[in-house]
Design a protein around this motif. Structure first.
Motif, PDB file in Angstrom:
ATOM      1  N   ALA A  73      14.788  -4.161   0.686  1.00  0.00           N
ATOM      2  CA  ALA A  73      14.749  -5.245   1.668  1.00  0.00           C
ATOM      3  C   ALA A  73      15.785  -6.315   1.336  1.00  0.00           C
ATOM      4  O   ALA A  73      16.512  -6.790   2.221  1.00  0.00           O
ATOM      5  N   ARG A  86       6.385  -9.137   5.180  1.00  0.00           N
ATOM      6  CA  ARG A  86       5.734  -7.845   5.003  1.00  0.00           C
ATOM      7  C   ARG A  86       4.242  -7.927   5.319  1.00  0.00           C
ATOM      8  O   ARG A  86       3.635  -6.946   5.776  1.00  0.00           O
ATOM      9  N   HIS A  93      10.070 -12.206   1.851  1.00  0.00           N
ATOM     10  CA  HIS A  93       9.745 -10.792   2.065  1.00  0.00           C
ATOM     11  C   HIS A  93       8.245 -10.560   1.978  1.00  0.00           C
ATOM     12  O   HIS A  93       7.674  -9.789   2.765  1.00  0.00           O
ATOM     13  N   PRO A 114      10.785  -4.052  -1.934  1.00  0.00           N
ATOM     14  CA  PRO A 114      11.469  -5.350  -2.056  1.00  0.00           C
ATOM     15  C   PRO A 114      12.955  -5.219  -2.363  1.00  0.00           C
ATOM     16  O   PRO A 114      13.777  -5.977  -1.824  1.00  0.00           O
ATOM     17  N   ARG A 174      12.530 -13.225  -1.929  1.00  0.00           N
ATOM     18  CA  ARG A 174      11.409 -12.342  -2.275  1.00  0.00           C
ATOM     19  C   ARG A 174      10.104 -12.910  -1.737  1.00  0.00           C
ATOM     20  O   ARG A 174       9.233 -12.165  -1.267  1.00  0.00           O
ATOM     21  N   LEU A 183      13.842  -7.693   6.107  1.00  0.00           N
ATOM     22  CA  LEU A 183      12.750  -7.975   5.181  1.00  0.00           C
ATOM     23  C   LEU A 183      11.465  -7.247   5.552  1.00  0.00           C
ATOM     24  O   LEU A 183      10.495  -7.313   4.789  1.00  0.00           O
ATOM     25  N   ARG A 184      11.435  -6.571   6.681  1.00  0.00           N
ATOM     26  CA  ARG A 184      10.249  -5.762   7.012  1.00  0.00           C
ATOM     27  C   ARG A 184      10.226  -4.455   6.228  1.00  0.00           C
ATOM     28  O   ARG A 184       9.227  -3.740   6.253  1.00  0.00           O
TER      29      ARG A 184
END
Length: 400
Positions: free
Chosen positions: A286, A246, A242, A283, A239, A278-279
Motif C-alpha cells: 500500500a 483499510r 492505511h 501495508p 501507515r 491505501l486500500r
C-alpha cells in the motif's frame, strides 16, 4: 541444554506463575530459547533472559527478583541450581513442601518468598554482580517500550516493530444520528406500524409500536503532509492512514455495521488522492503504491493551495466529515490565505483535527505562522510523534 537444565528452568517459570506473574506457555518457551542463546551456564544470563521474556511490565520485576533469589543459588558458574528446601525459620515464608528434586519436576503450589526481602537484589547475586555492576531492566513488551518513543529517533529495527504495531490498530468510526428510524422497544411511537397492526386485527386496538433513529458512521478524511519538514514522520502517518482506510468499507459498498468510508490525501506542493492505493491489504504494498502516486515527496509545502484544491474538487467528501490534518504547519505561502482556507474547511466539516508531530515535545510553542493561522479553526490540536499519540488520535476521531 540438557533435559535436567530445562526442567530446572521450567520449574522456575512455574514458581513465578504461582507467585502471581502472568507466565504463559509462549513466554516460558521464549525463556528457554533466550537462555540457550545467552548461555545457561551463567546466572546473570539466566537472570536477564528471565526478566526479558517472563515479565510483562514494571510491576512484575520486583516479584521476579524475589522468586529468582528464592529459587536459585546466587551462582555465577554453571547452571543455576534450585536452592535447598526452605524450612520454617524466622523471617522466611515457606509454603511449598517440595524437595529440591521435586521442584525440578513438579509445579510448586506457592512460591517461596522471603518475607521483608528488598526488591533489589544485593550481594554477589545476579541482581548485583561485581563483574556486571549495572543491570538494565528489560521489558518484555516491545509495544510498551516503543509506545512513547519519538518516531524520528527510532532505529530501522524499531521502525519495523512500530510498523507491525500500527498495522494491528483497529480504528473505530465516529458515529452520527441518521434520518432513518428503525423499530425498537423504546422511543417515539411509530404511528404507521401501530395502525397497520390494528388493521390486521380488524380495527382492534394493538400494542403501540415504537421506533428510534439509527446511528451511522461518519466519513473520515485524512490529509498527510509529505513535505521535507515532515519527512521523519510521513511514513508512520501514512501507515496510520492505511490502518484507517483499510478499516473502512470498500469503494461503492454499502455501510454495514460500524464499517465506514475513509479518504486519504497527501499535502505538499500539490494535493494527491491516495485512497485507492491505501486500500491494499498489505501495508508495504500500500505504501509503495501511494509513493508511486505522490510526485512531491519531501518537497515544499503549500497548505493553502492544497486545501483550496481539496474543497473545490472534493467538497462533497468533506461535508459532515471528520477531517484529520497531519502537518507541522510550515507554509510557504501567505498565512492569511491559509487562515481563510482553514475557516472554510471548518464550516464544511463536522470536526477538524490537527495532528502536529512537534506538539508533544518539551518546550514546543505554536508560533509558526501556519499553525497560528489555523488554530482558531481547529477543534482538536493533538501530538502525533509516537504510537501512544497515534492511539490518542484514533480515540479522538472515534468520539468526534
Amino acid at each position: 541444554m540438557s533435559d535436567g537444565g530445562e526442567r530446572v528452568l521450567l520449574g522456575f517459570a512455574r514458581a513465578l506463575r504461582a507467585a502471581g506473574v502472568g507466565v504463559t506457555p509462549d513466554r516460558a518457551t521464549a525463556f528457554l530459547q533466550a537462555t540457550a542463546v545467552l548461555g545457561a551456564g551463567s546466572a546473570m544470563a539466566t537472570y536477564r533472559a528471565g526478566r526479558a521474556t517472563l515479565c510483562a511490565g514494571p510491576d512484575d520485576l520486583a516479584r521476579f527478583d524475589q522468586v529468582f533469589a528464592a529459587w536459585f543459588e546466587a551462582s555465577t558458574v554453571g547452571l543455576p541450581v534450585p536452592r535447598a528446601r526452605a524450612g520454617s525459620s524466622a523471617g522466611t515464608t515457606a509454603v511449598s513442601t517440595h524437595t529440591t528434586t521435586d521442584r525440578a519436576d513438579a509445579e510448586p503450589s506457592t512460591a517461596v518468598l522471603p518475607s521483608g526481602t528488598d526488591t533489589t537484589p544485593s550481594g554477589p547475586g545476579p541482581g548485583r554482580d561485581e563483574r556486571h555492576p549495572e543491570v538494565v531492566p528489560v521489558l518484555a513488551d516491545d509495544r510498551e517500550t516503543l509506545r512513547h518513543r519519538d518516531v524520528a529517533d527510532l532505529t530501522e529495527a524499531e521502525r519495523r516493530v512500530l510498523a507491525a504495531q500500527i498495522a494491528a490498530l483497529r480504528p473505530r468510526p465516529p458515529l452520527r444520528r441518521a434520518a432513518r428510524a428503525v423499530p425498537w422497544r423504546r422511543g417515539r411511537p411509530d404511528l404507521h406500524r401501530t395502525l397497520r397492526a390494528s388493521l390486521r386485527r380488524a380495527g382492534e386496538p394493538a400494542q403501540v409500536e415504537r421506533r428510534r433513529r439509527t446511528r451511522t458512521p461518519r466519513r473520515v478524511v485524512l490529509l498527510v503532509d509529505v513535505s521535507g519538514s515532515m519527512r521523519p514522520y510521513a511514513e508512520a502517518l501514512l501507515r496510520l492512514a492505511h490502518a484507517v482506510v483499510r478499516s473502512g468499507a470498500p469503494a461503492g459498498a454499502r455501510r454495514v455495521g460500524t464499517r465506514f468510508r475513509a479518504e486519504a490525501f497527501t499535502l505538499g506542493t500539490r494535493l494527491t488522492r491516495v485512497t485507492d492505493a491505501l486500500r491494499t491489504t498489505d501495508p508495504e504494498r500500500a505504501l509503495a503504491r501511494a509513493g508511486d502516486l505522490v510526485p512531491d515527496w519531501a518537497g515544499g509545502t503549500r497548505l493553502a493551495e492544497s486545501l483550496a484544491t481539496l474543497m473545490d474538487r472534493h467538497g462533497a467528501r468533506l461535508r459532515g466529515a471528520v477531517v484529520v490534518v497531519c502537518s507541522d504547519g510550515w507554509e510557504r505561502g501567505d498565512a492569511a490565505d491559509l487562515a481563510d482556507r482553514a475557516a472554510r474547511l471548518h464550516r464544511l466539516a463536522h470536526a477538524v483535527v490537527w495532528v502536529n508531530p512537534h506538539r508533544g515535545k518539551a518546550g514546543y510553542r505554536p508560533v509558526q505562522s501556519g499553525i497560528a493561522a489555523v488554530l482558531p479553526h481547529v477543534d482538536h490540536f493533538l501530538a502525533g510523534h509516537s504510537l501512544g499519540t497515534f492511539e490518542e488520535v484514533l480515540e479522538v476521531i472515534a468520539h468526534a
